[in-house]
Scaffold this motif. Sequence first.
Motif, PDB file in Angstrom:
ATOM      1  N   ASN A   2     -45.699 -25.324  49.623  1.00 21.62           N
ATOM      2  CA  ASN A   2     -45.319 -24.345  48.615  1.00 21.62           C
ATOM      3  C   ASN A   2     -43.947 -24.706  48.068  1.00 21.62           C
ATOM      4  N   GLU A   3     -43.947 -25.575  47.058  1.00 20.34           N
ATOM      5  CA  GLU A   3     -42.657 -26.095  46.632  1.00 20.34           C
ATOM      6  C   GLU A   3     -41.976 -25.235  45.588  1.00 20.34           C
ATOM      7  N   SER A   4     -42.741 -24.443  44.911  1.00 24.63           N
ATOM      8  CA  SER A   4     -42.125 -23.689  43.822  1.00 24.63           C
ATOM      9  C   SER A   4     -42.361 -22.200  44.000  1.00 24.63           C
TER      10      SER A   4
ATOM     11  N   VAL B  26     -45.559 -23.717  63.298  1.00 25.32           N
ATOM     12  CA  VAL B  26     -45.611 -24.902  62.451  1.00 25.32           C
ATOM     13  C   VAL B  26     -46.988 -25.059  61.813  1.00 25.32           C
ATOM     14  N   LEU B  27     -48.042 -24.765  62.594  1.00 25.13           N
ATOM     15  CA  LEU B  27     -49.400 -24.888  62.046  1.00 25.13           C
ATOM     16  C   LEU B  27     -49.539 -24.036  60.799  1.00 25.13           C
ATOM     17  N   ILE B  28     -49.100 -22.784  60.888  1.00 27.49           N
ATOM     18  CA  ILE B  28     -49.249 -21.909  59.736  1.00 27.49           C
ATOM     19  C   ILE B  28     -48.366 -22.373  58.587  1.00 27.49           C
ATOM     20  N   TYR B  29     -47.150 -22.823  58.920  1.00 30.94           N
ATOM     21  CA  TYR B  29     -46.256 -23.244  57.854  1.00 30.94           C
ATOM     22  C   TYR B  29     -46.832 -24.441  57.107  1.00 30.94           C
ATOM     23  N   ARG B  30     -47.403 -25.377  57.857  1.00 28.37           N
ATOM     24  CA  ARG B  30     -47.965 -26.564  57.211  1.00 28.37           C
ATOM     25  C   ARG B  30     -49.057 -26.212  56.210  1.00 28.37           C
ATOM     26  N   PHE B  31     -49.903 -25.256  56.608  1.00 29.16           N
ATOM     27  CA  PHE B  31     -51.046 -24.973  55.741  1.00 29.16           C
ATOM     28  C   PHE B  31     -50.705 -24.034  54.607  1.00 29.16           C
ATOM     29  N   THR B  32     -49.873 -23.059  54.890  1.00 33.54           N
ATOM     30  CA  THR B  32     -49.694 -22.026  53.879  1.00 33.54           C
ATOM     31  C   THR B  32     -48.265 -21.901  53.385  1.00 33.54           C
ATOM     32  N   LEU B 154     -55.257 -30.700  69.502  1.00 38.14           N
ATOM     33  CA  LEU B 154     -54.892 -30.586  68.088  1.00 38.14           C
ATOM     34  C   LEU B 154     -54.876 -31.962  67.438  1.00 38.14           C
ATOM     35  N   TYR B 155     -54.336 -32.949  68.174  1.00 38.20           N
ATOM     36  CA  TYR B 155     -54.283 -34.297  67.626  1.00 38.20           C
ATOM     37  C   TYR B 155     -55.696 -34.795  67.320  1.00 38.20           C
ATOM     38  N   LEU B 156     -56.595 -34.621  68.315  1.00 38.52           N
ATOM     39  CA  LEU B 156     -57.975 -35.058  68.093  1.00 38.52           C
ATOM     40  C   LEU B 156     -58.579 -34.352  66.887  1.00 38.52           C
ATOM     41  N   LEU B 157     -58.338 -33.039  66.821  1.00 36.89           N
ATOM     42  CA  LEU B 157     -58.919 -32.259  65.723  1.00 36.89           C
ATOM     43  C   LEU B 157     -58.426 -32.767  64.368  1.00 36.89           C
ATOM     44  N   PHE B 158     -57.124 -32.985  64.262  1.00 37.37           N
ATOM     45  CA  PHE B 158     -56.574 -33.354  62.960  1.00 37.37           C
ATOM     46  C   PHE B 158     -56.897 -34.801  62.582  1.00 37.37           C
ATOM     47  N   GLN B 159     -56.854 -35.689  63.567  1.00 36.15           N
ATOM     48  CA  GLN B 159     -56.962 -37.110  63.232  1.00 36.15           C
ATOM     49  C   GLN B 159     -58.393 -37.640  63.321  1.00 36.15           C
ATOM     50  N   HIS B 160     -59.253 -36.984  64.052  1.00 37.29           N
ATOM     51  CA  HIS B 160     -60.554 -37.605  64.314  1.00 37.29           C
ATOM     52  C   HIS B 160     -61.755 -36.724  63.976  1.00 37.29           C
ATOM     53  N   THR B 161     -61.546 -35.619  63.266  1.00 40.32           N
ATOM     54  CA  THR B 161     -62.715 -34.846  62.853  1.00 40.32           C
ATOM     55  C   THR B 161     -62.666 -34.634  61.343  1.00 40.32           C
ATOM     56  N   LYS B 162     -63.822 -34.311  60.800  1.00 41.65           N
ATOM     57  CA  LYS B 162     -63.890 -34.090  59.364  1.00 41.65           C
ATOM     58  C   LYS B 162     -63.136 -32.814  58.976  1.00 41.65           C
ATOM     59  N   ILE B 163     -63.248 -31.803  59.841  1.00 41.20           N
ATOM     60  CA  ILE B 163     -62.521 -30.557  59.573  1.00 41.20           C
ATOM     61  C   ILE B 163     -61.026 -30.824  59.514  1.00 41.20           C
ATOM     62  N   GLY B 164     -60.552 -31.635  60.482  1.00 42.73           N
ATOM     63  CA  GLY B 164     -59.131 -31.957  60.530  1.00 42.73           C
ATOM     64  C   GLY B 164     -58.688 -32.694  59.281  1.00 42.73           C
ATOM     65  N   LEU B 165     -59.534 -33.616  58.821  1.00 44.53           N
ATOM     66  CA  LEU B 165     -59.216 -34.359  57.608  1.00 44.53           C
ATOM     67  C   LEU B 165     -59.077 -33.390  56.430  1.00 44.53           C
ATOM     68  N   GLY B 166     -60.038 -32.449  56.362  1.00 43.03           N
ATOM     69  CA  GLY B 166     -59.982 -31.452  55.297  1.00 43.03           C
ATOM     70  C   GLY B 166     -58.709 -30.626  55.387  1.00 43.03           C
ATOM     71  N   MET B 167     -58.326 -30.276  56.625  1.00 39.87           N
ATOM     72  CA  MET B 167     -57.132 -29.457  56.788  1.00 39.87           C
ATOM     73  C   MET B 167     -55.894 -30.213  56.348  1.00 39.87           C
ATOM     74  N   ARG B 168     -55.848 -31.512  56.699  1.00 42.15           N
ATOM     75  CA  ARG B 168     -54.691 -32.297  56.261  1.00 42.15           C
ATOM     76  C   ARG B 168     -54.661 -32.403  54.742  1.00 42.15           C
ATOM     77  N   ALA B 169     -55.848 -32.540  54.148  1.00 37.38           N
ATOM     78  CA  ALA B 169     -55.909 -32.635  52.686  1.00 37.38           C
ATOM     79  C   ALA B 169     -55.368 -31.355  52.055  1.00 37.38           C
ATOM     80  N   VAL B 170     -55.778 -30.217  52.613  1.00 28.57           N
ATOM     81  CA  VAL B 170     -55.324 -28.940  52.041  1.00 28.57           C
ATOM     82  C   VAL B 170     -53.815 -28.810  52.169  1.00 28.57           C
ATOM     83  N   SER B 171     -53.274 -29.228  53.323  1.00 29.89           N
ATOM     84  CA  SER B 171     -51.835 -29.061  53.481  1.00 29.89           C
ATOM     85  C   SER B 171     -51.078 -30.036  52.596  1.00 29.89           C
ATOM     86  N   ALA B 172     -51.679 -31.196  52.285  1.00 25.41           N
ATOM     87  CA  ALA B 172     -50.991 -32.157  51.422  1.00 25.41           C
ATOM     88  C   ALA B 172     -51.045 -31.720  49.960  1.00 25.41           C
TER      89      ALA B 172
END
Lengths: 347, 293
Positions: A2-4, B26-32, B154-172
């Motif tokens: 949330n940058e902005s 941190v988990l919540i901050y990363r996503f939202t 958490l590491y396995l979930l984020f790095q090695h599952t499709k759900i984790g990939l989706g979650m990283r995509a959303v946070s990025a």
Amino acid sequence: MNESPVSTGESTATVSSGSAAGAVPRARAGVARWRWAVAGLLLLAAVYAPFQLVPFHVFQLTMVLVYALALLGLNLLVGHAGQISLGHGAFFAVGAYATAIPLARWDVPHLVTLPIAAGVAFLLGLALGLPAMRLRGLYLALVTLAIAIFLVPLLKRFEEVTGGSMGLTLPKPAPPAWTGLAEDQWLYFLALAVALVAFGLAAGLLRSRVGRALHAIRDNEAAAEVMGVRLSYYKTLAFAWSALFAGAAGCVYTWVIGFVSPDSFVVTLSITLLAGIVVGGLGSQAGPLFGALFVMFVPSISQDVNKAAPGVIFGLLIIAVMYVAPTGLAGLAGRAADSLKKTLRKG
Amino acid sequence: MAGFLQQIVVGLGAGAIYASLALALVLIYRFTGIVNFAQGELAMFSAYVAWQFMAVGVPFWLALVLALAVSFVGGMLIERVIIRPVEGAPELTVVIVTVGLFIFVNAAAGWIWSFLIKDFPNPFPSGAIEAGGLTVGFSTLGVFVVVGVVMGLLYLLFQHTKIGLGMRAVSANPDSARLVGIRVGWTLALGWGLAATVGAVSGVLVAPLLFLEPNMMGGVLIYAFAAATLGGFDSPIGAVVGGLIVGVAETLAGAYVSAVGPDLKVGVPLVIILGVLLLRPQGLFGRAVVERA
């Protein structure tokens, strides 16, 4: 990420309170006259009330004024400058101790303690504001929360000065004989006088250049900076002023209660104050008063149901207010008054 | 020297608990992009849920699993019902809403379970390992193992599952993620559910040490904030490292700095938060974000 935070979404918390100040000057004059009338009536009622109520109720009203003072400070910071503080209880506590210690040690007259308390809180606000105000909202909330948590053991530590956990018991200001007032009435009028001066000061401050700068910062920091508002200067100033009012509230609190102890100023106080101003109405002039009534009376009424009932009500109301009525009770009252006037004019 | 090392072990034990709550933050901050002030209270509520299951006769580990499941669903519900309407609103609004949630959850726990403290069974045996003059309690070891397992999962979930990939995509980048067909709303809810589950673990770990009561997590939360600030609010590794450092710093300051002592230890997170914000605002492992208006 949330940058902005500024440009996205509906700015729920930052709805400006200026909706009533309409386009035509004549309407504005009408609104102003109407406001003065309400304020005058309220003041009359406030002066009349202590002669009609039993001492306990007078005490409750006095505490409403104390809370209103503290909320006035918090409103300046949160409602007008858009900066969050989760630690305003700390400034309240500092004001209380800056009153209690001179009273206990050097037996200074009560009225002298008010400028001391306000001054100490102001300086502390300035000192803490300098680093804290460079921080974005979230970190400011963290730092102020940490300060509020840290203050309680700190007060307990310096036992020889603060009285430690046992606290300090102090004389209350005695009513001068010529007034013929009882103690509770005298305390009430002292609190009323301080509150009136403070509300006047805050109103003046907000109408000035400072107030416009604060509103600009609240509504859009980047735009404010581009227009030449010095962000850190005004934010620090808002923080310090806000601390000053909280400190004055702490001072009057000490006069009224005649006792201070660290456990009166735990972090719950800070959170209750924030709840009070959110429910009362962020950024509105009557907000602190509504918030203070709320903070004073909702717990004492709902506590009969369950010890936890005030918390449940506070929590739910804060969330609800942020969704549906960002200007709080004061905003609702204003809207109700507007629609009433419209109906009257039609009829 | 042995005494000093012993203090470090104690500090690491405390730090592991701070780390687990910081991880949830941190988990919540990363996503939202939201800092959840109610995280500690949610953890406390989860501990009560576990206690309630045990009170009706469910064995500890099953009660834990049930409480974690309840927390996961509860976290998702909170995101969908309470947080969704203010997503994208100014930070002030969001902070106030989570503070409201904090007050509400705290009071609700008091209403349901009363404010009397409750005994919470310690899942780990009471003995200790002694090696080279150091005493490491099984409960401290247990905390390490649990936090380590949570990190690993958490590491396995984020790095090695499709759900984790989706979650990283959303946070990025939520917008791009939506364009490639990821259900962003559900992913955010999933993030809250995960965070509530991780927080529940820390609640259950804290409860036997501090006794279970509604204000139990109030003290832990500020340490977790310091940990997340130190490690960087967007870095899970940072949360764990930060938690351990905060735990050790707090214990050492309390034990060896006489001006601090056990009573003023709670000033340590304040100093850490202020220090980090002044010197390296993004934290040890965080990314510096360029702000656009």
